[in-house]
Design a protein around this motif. Structure first.
Motif, PDB file in Angstrom:
ATOM      1  N   THR A   1      42.837  53.393  60.181  1.00  0.00           N
ATOM      2  CA  THR A   1      44.108  53.116  59.492  1.00  0.00           C
ATOM      3  C   THR A   1      44.032  51.826  58.691  1.00  0.00           C
ATOM      4  O   THR A   1      44.476  51.766  57.532  1.00  0.00           O
ATOM      5  CB  THR A   1      45.244  53.037  60.523  1.00  0.00           C
ATOM      6  OG1 THR A   1      45.286  54.253  61.279  1.00  0.00           O
ATOM      7  CG2 THR A   1      46.586  52.842  59.838  1.00  0.00           C
ATOM      8  N   ALA A   2      43.475  50.763  59.292  1.00  0.00           N
ATOM      9  CA  ALA A   2      43.335  49.492  58.574  1.00  0.00           C
ATOM     10  C   ALA A   2      42.383  49.617  57.393  1.00  0.00           C
ATOM     11  O   ALA A   2      42.644  49.086  56.306  1.00  0.00           O
ATOM     12  CB  ALA A   2      42.850  48.410  59.541  1.00  0.00           C
ATOM     13  N   ALA A   3      41.272  50.336  57.583  1.00  0.00           N
ATOM     14  CA  ALA A   3      40.319  50.528  56.483  1.00  0.00           C
ATOM     15  C   ALA A   3      40.927  51.359  55.359  1.00  0.00           C
ATOM     16  O   ALA A   3      40.700  51.076  54.172  1.00  0.00           O
ATOM     17  CB  ALA A   3      39.050  51.197  57.018  1.00  0.00           C
ATOM     18  N   ALA A   4      41.710  52.385  55.701  1.00  0.00           N
ATOM     19  CA  ALA A   4      42.369  53.195  54.683  1.00  0.00           C
ATOM     20  C   ALA A   4      43.376  52.367  53.895  1.00  0.00           C
ATOM     21  O   ALA A   4      43.507  52.522  52.668  1.00  0.00           O
ATOM     22  CB  ALA A   4      43.062  54.390  55.331  1.00  0.00           C
ATOM     23  N   PHE A   5      44.084  51.488  54.569  1.00  0.00           N
ATOM     24  CA  PHE A   5      45.058  50.622  53.886  1.00  0.00           C
ATOM     25  C   PHE A   5      44.365  49.692  52.902  1.00  0.00           C
ATOM     26  O   PHE A   5      44.808  49.534  51.754  1.00  0.00           O
ATOM     27  CB  PHE A   5      45.838  49.826  54.939  1.00  0.00           C
ATOM     28  CG  PHE A   5      46.759  48.794  54.362  1.00  0.00           C
ATOM     29  CD1 PHE A   5      47.824  49.164  53.560  1.00  0.00           C
ATOM     30  CD2 PHE A   5      46.560  47.442  54.629  1.00  0.00           C
ATOM     31  CE1 PHE A   5      48.688  48.204  53.034  1.00  0.00           C
ATOM     32  CE2 PHE A   5      47.405  46.492  54.102  1.00  0.00           C
ATOM     33  CZ  PHE A   5      48.474  46.870  53.308  1.00  0.00           C
TER      34      PHE A   5
ATOM     35  N   LEU B   1      38.995  42.676  59.758  1.00  0.00           N
ATOM     36  CA  LEU B   1      38.299  43.159  58.560  1.00  0.00           C
ATOM     37  C   LEU B   1      38.415  42.171  57.409  1.00  0.00           C
ATOM     38  O   LEU B   1      37.447  41.923  56.675  1.00  0.00           O
ATOM     39  CB  LEU B   1      38.869  44.518  58.144  1.00  0.00           C
ATOM     40  CG  LEU B   1      38.217  45.761  58.741  1.00  0.00           C
ATOM     41  CD1 LEU B   1      38.991  47.010  58.349  1.00  0.00           C
ATOM     42  CD2 LEU B   1      36.769  45.887  58.301  1.00  0.00           C
ATOM     43  N   LEU B   2      39.598  41.585  57.230  1.00  0.00           N
ATOM     44  CA  LEU B   2      39.791  40.616  56.152  1.00  0.00           C
ATOM     45  C   LEU B   2      38.959  39.360  56.389  1.00  0.00           C
ATOM     46  O   LEU B   2      38.434  38.770  55.426  1.00  0.00           O
ATOM     47  CB  LEU B   2      41.278  40.255  56.037  1.00  0.00           C
ATOM     48  CG  LEU B   2      42.176  41.361  55.461  1.00  0.00           C
ATOM     49  CD1 LEU B   2      43.639  40.974  55.563  1.00  0.00           C
ATOM     50  CD2 LEU B   2      41.818  41.653  54.009  1.00  0.00           C
ATOM     51  N   GLU B   3      38.801  38.947  57.644  1.00  0.00           N
ATOM     52  CA  GLU B   3      37.967  37.786  57.929  1.00  0.00           C
ATOM     53  C   GLU B   3      36.501  38.060  57.582  1.00  0.00           C
ATOM     54  O   GLU B   3      35.806  37.192  57.036  1.00  0.00           O
ATOM     55  CB  GLU B   3      38.096  37.409  59.408  1.00  0.00           C
ATOM     56  CG  GLU B   3      39.452  36.816  59.770  1.00  0.00           C
ATOM     57  CD  GLU B   3      39.588  36.550  61.262  1.00  0.00           C
ATOM     58  OE1 GLU B   3      38.649  36.936  62.005  1.00  0.00           O
ATOM     59  OE2 GLU B   3      40.608  35.982  61.673  1.00  0.00           O
TER      60      GLU B   3
ATOM     61  N   GLN C   1      44.701  49.774  48.780  1.00  0.00           N
ATOM     62  CA  GLN C   1      45.122  48.604  48.011  1.00  0.00           C
ATOM     63  C   GLN C   1      44.085  48.217  46.965  1.00  0.00           C
ATOM     64  O   GLN C   1      44.435  47.862  45.834  1.00  0.00           O
ATOM     65  CB  GLN C   1      45.362  47.424  48.950  1.00  0.00           C
ATOM     66  CG  GLN C   1      46.710  47.419  49.647  1.00  0.00           C
ATOM     67  CD  GLN C   1      46.969  46.107  50.372  1.00  0.00           C
ATOM     68  OE1 GLN C   1      46.055  45.501  50.924  1.00  0.00           O
ATOM     69  NE2 GLN C   1      48.220  45.673  50.367  1.00  0.00           N
ATOM     70  N   SER C   2      42.805  48.277  47.318  1.00  0.00           N
ATOM     71  CA  SER C   2      41.754  47.799  46.417  1.00  0.00           C
ATOM     72  C   SER C   2      41.554  48.702  45.208  1.00  0.00           C
ATOM     73  O   SER C   2      41.013  48.255  44.194  1.00  0.00           O
ATOM     74  CB  SER C   2      40.439  47.675  47.184  1.00  0.00           C
ATOM     75  OG  SER C   2      39.992  48.953  47.628  1.00  0.00           O
ATOM     76  N   LEU C   3      41.978  49.961  45.294  1.00  0.00           N
ATOM     77  CA  LEU C   3      41.794  50.870  44.158  1.00  0.00           C
ATOM     78  C   LEU C   3      42.773  50.577  43.029  1.00  0.00           C
ATOM     79  O   LEU C   3      42.452  50.805  41.862  1.00  0.00           O
ATOM     80  CB  LEU C   3      41.936  52.321  44.636  1.00  0.00           C
ATOM     81  CG  LEU C   3      40.785  52.819  45.524  1.00  0.00           C
ATOM     82  CD1 LEU C   3      41.103  54.183  46.114  1.00  0.00           C
ATOM     83  CD2 LEU C   3      39.480  52.872  44.745  1.00  0.00           C
TER      84      LEU C   3
ATOM     85  N   VAL D   1      41.224  41.280  48.478  1.00  0.00           N
ATOM     86  CA  VAL D   1      41.307  42.739  48.380  1.00  0.00           C
ATOM     87  C   VAL D   1      40.900  43.209  46.978  1.00  0.00           C
ATOM     88  O   VAL D   1      40.341  44.310  46.830  1.00  0.00           O
ATOM     89  CB  VAL D   1      42.733  43.200  48.730  1.00  0.00           C
ATOM     90  CG1 VAL D   1      42.877  44.708  48.577  1.00  0.00           C
ATOM     91  CG2 VAL D   1      43.089  42.789  50.150  1.00  0.00           C
ATOM     92  N   LYS D   2      41.141  42.388  45.950  1.00  0.00           N
ATOM     93  CA  LYS D   2      40.796  42.783  44.586  1.00  0.00           C
ATOM     94  C   LYS D   2      39.291  42.962  44.398  1.00  0.00           C
ATOM     95  O   LYS D   2      38.867  43.696  43.499  1.00  0.00           O
ATOM     96  CB  LYS D   2      41.302  41.727  43.602  1.00  0.00           C
ATOM     97  CG  LYS D   2      42.799  41.484  43.641  1.00  0.00           C
ATOM     98  CD  LYS D   2      43.178  40.387  42.665  1.00  0.00           C
ATOM     99  CE  LYS D   2      44.677  40.081  42.732  1.00  0.00           C
ATOM    100  NZ  LYS D   2      45.045  38.984  41.809  1.00  0.00           N
ATOM    101  N   HIS D   3      38.500  42.310  45.225  1.00  0.00           N
ATOM    102  CA  HIS D   3      37.043  42.299  45.034  1.00  0.00           C
ATOM    103  C   HIS D   3      36.318  43.108  46.107  1.00  0.00           C
ATOM    104  O   HIS D   3      35.113  42.926  46.295  1.00  0.00           O
ATOM    105  CB  HIS D   3      36.542  40.856  45.046  1.00  0.00           C
ATOM    106  CG  HIS D   3      37.267  39.951  44.105  1.00  0.00           C
ATOM    107  ND1 HIS D   3      37.014  39.923  42.748  1.00  0.00           N
ATOM    108  CD2 HIS D   3      38.274  39.053  44.333  1.00  0.00           C
ATOM    109  CE1 HIS D   3      37.812  39.028  42.175  1.00  0.00           C
ATOM    110  NE2 HIS D   3      38.587  38.494  43.108  1.00  0.00           N
ATOM    111  N   ILE D   4      37.018  43.988  46.789  1.00  0.00           N
ATOM    112  CA  ILE D   4      36.377  44.788  47.838  1.00  0.00           C
ATOM    113  C   ILE D   4      35.281  45.676  47.270  1.00  0.00           C
ATOM    114  O   ILE D   4      34.235  45.887  47.902  1.00  0.00           O
ATOM    115  CB  ILE D   4      37.447  45.626  48.579  1.00  0.00           C
ATOM    116  CG1 ILE D   4      38.261  44.718  49.518  1.00  0.00           C
ATOM    117  CG2 ILE D   4      36.807  46.756  49.384  1.00  0.00           C
ATOM    118  CD1 ILE D   4      39.324  45.445  50.314  1.00  0.00           C
ATOM    119  N   GLY D   5      35.486  46.196  46.067  1.00  0.00           N
ATOM    120  CA  GLY D   5      34.452  47.040  45.456  1.00  0.00           C
ATOM    121  C   GLY D   5      33.138  46.306  45.280  1.00  0.00           C
ATOM    122  O   GLY D   5      32.062  46.835  45.593  1.00  0.00           O
TER     123      GLY D   5
END
Length: 415
Positions: free
Chosen positions: A227-231, A269-271, A235-237, A294-298
């Motif tokens: 669930t956290a990874a899907a969120f 995950l964010l850490e 957001q990052s897309l 989150v903007k740079h997750i890709g």
């Protein structure tokens, strides 16, 4: 045709013998009236001697068991049709259900558990054929509690000796995201929140693999992590329109429940992502936080292996580094130097890691333990020990350590 007899109802002489199950009956062909019934037999020997026997001892099954079996088979077949399973799955599930009903362990169970038995047989069949089906999906179709269903499932697996492989994490991600309602535009979902299903599954899979490599999955329930990874992937897309959306609102829009530990998994995950971002030169100038990263997750996922290696100190690298530092300290000591530069000696002399530097890649329970172990009250014999007691030569061999024990002792003391 019976001669010399007539039907007592209509008076017709058209009487014929009709075989109904194990009974021979004399029936009127005109009106259907049963004129005479034969005797119920079990074997050809009894049939020859016309011995009358009870129905429970006949070649037919007990009526109660037969009805229960028929209802259960129909329930299994209907469940397979609802799930759109192949015909081979249906045959296997029905055979498991028949075996279970014949087993003595399931003869005296409650009706509710017998109804769940068919669902368990379908669930086992899907797992054995690597078909992505979760226990929650079966329970929602059967309106059953997961605790009760899990108990029946474990009993079935134990009594029949079935081998049930665990569902892989990749299949679980696909199955869980299939229930999301964010892939089609509806009145309840704004247009900027609608996302392509394949893109979201791909990025969620990459984030879950990252969580698995950083000890966030081991020993934990997978649904909060997914669930956290899907969120984060959602957001990052499209970050500009979705960064203000919270995890609770995301789950409400997706039509799924919010697992309580999902907030903790999201924080962890964010850490990890922030530590990875600190290793990219073009991201250090932005001073990223938990929202802007989150903007740079890709980009972070694209260079995942390289960034993890640079952001965390692996166990082998830690051992080599400590051995080199200890060797340098011993070499300087042998030359008569009284002082050492901080951080260049043996790591056991102090904390050699500054804040923000590399840290070992360890499970979160070791990095941030929740509960502290209470020290046991010392016994009178232990309280009398001061540590200055003399150790004999025969005893000292018990305290000598090998190379592996020395390395392990240094790591523990350094932490």
């Amino acid at each position: 045709m019976a001669e010399g007899r007539r039907c007592p109802e209509c008076g017709s002489a058209a009487l014929v013998e009709d075989s109904h199950y194990a009974q021979q009956q004399l029936v009127c062909a005109a009106c259907g009236c049963v004129v005479a019934e034969g005797l119920l037999t079990t074997t050809y020997t009894d049939e020859e001697h016309l011995r009358e026997v009870a129905y429970s001892q006949s070649t037919g099954q007990k009526e109660q068991l037969s009805r229960c079996l028929q209802r259960g088979i129909r329930r299994v077949q209907d469940l397979c049709k609802v799930l759109q399973l192949p015909a081979v799955f249906e045959e296997t599930a029905v055979s498991y259900f028949q075996r279970a009903l014949q087993h003595p362990s399931f003869h005296l169970v409650s009706v509710e558990k017998k109804e769940l038995l068919g669902g368990c047989c379908v669930f086992v069949t899907c797992r054995q054929h690597n078909w992505p089906l979760t226990m929650g999906t079966i329970c929602s179709l059967l309106y059953a509690k997961q605790e009760l269903f899990a108990g029946v499932f474990l009993s079935l697996q134990k009594e029949l000796g079935l081998s049930v492989p665990a569902l892989s994490l990749a299949d679980l991600v696909k199955t869980h995201l299939n229930s999301f309602q964010l892939f089609q535009h509806t009145a309840n979902i704004p247009a900027p929140f609608v996302e392509d299903k394949e893109k979201m599954i791909t990025r969620t899979m990459q984030l879950v693999e990252l969580a698995s490599e950083t000890w966030l999955v081991t020993g934990r329930h997978p649904v909060p992590i997914i669930t956290a990874a899907a969120f984060l992937s959602w957001q990052s897309l499209q970050p500009p329109a979705r960064l203000t959306c919270t995890l609770a609102r995301f789950c409400k829009l997706a039509g799924v429940d919010l697992p309580p530990p999902a907030h903790l998994r999201l924080k962890e995950l964010l850490e990890i992502l922030l530590r990875m971002a600190s290793q990219l030169a073009w991201l250090r100038v932005f001073k990223l936080d938990k929202k802007t990263v989150v903007k740079h997750i890709g980009d972070l996922l694209q260079h995942r292996i390289f960034l993890l290696k640079n952001a965390f100190c692996m166990e082998e690298e830690e051992e080599e580094k400590q051995e080199q530092q200890c060797a340098v300290g011993l070499h300087k000591g042998s030359q008569g130097e009284d002082s050492q530069v901080p951080g260049e000696g043996c790591p056991s002399d102090g904390d050699h890691q500054h804040e923000g530097g590399k840290r070992p890649l360890l499970p979160p329970c070791l990095i941030n333990p929740r509960k502290r172990l209470r020290a046991a009250a010392p016994s009178p014999s232990d309280a009398a020990v001061t540590g200055d007691e003399h150790i004999s030569d025969s005893e000292i061999e018990q305290y000598l350590r090998g190379p592996e024990e020395i390395r392990a002792f240094r790591r523990v003391k350094a932490w």
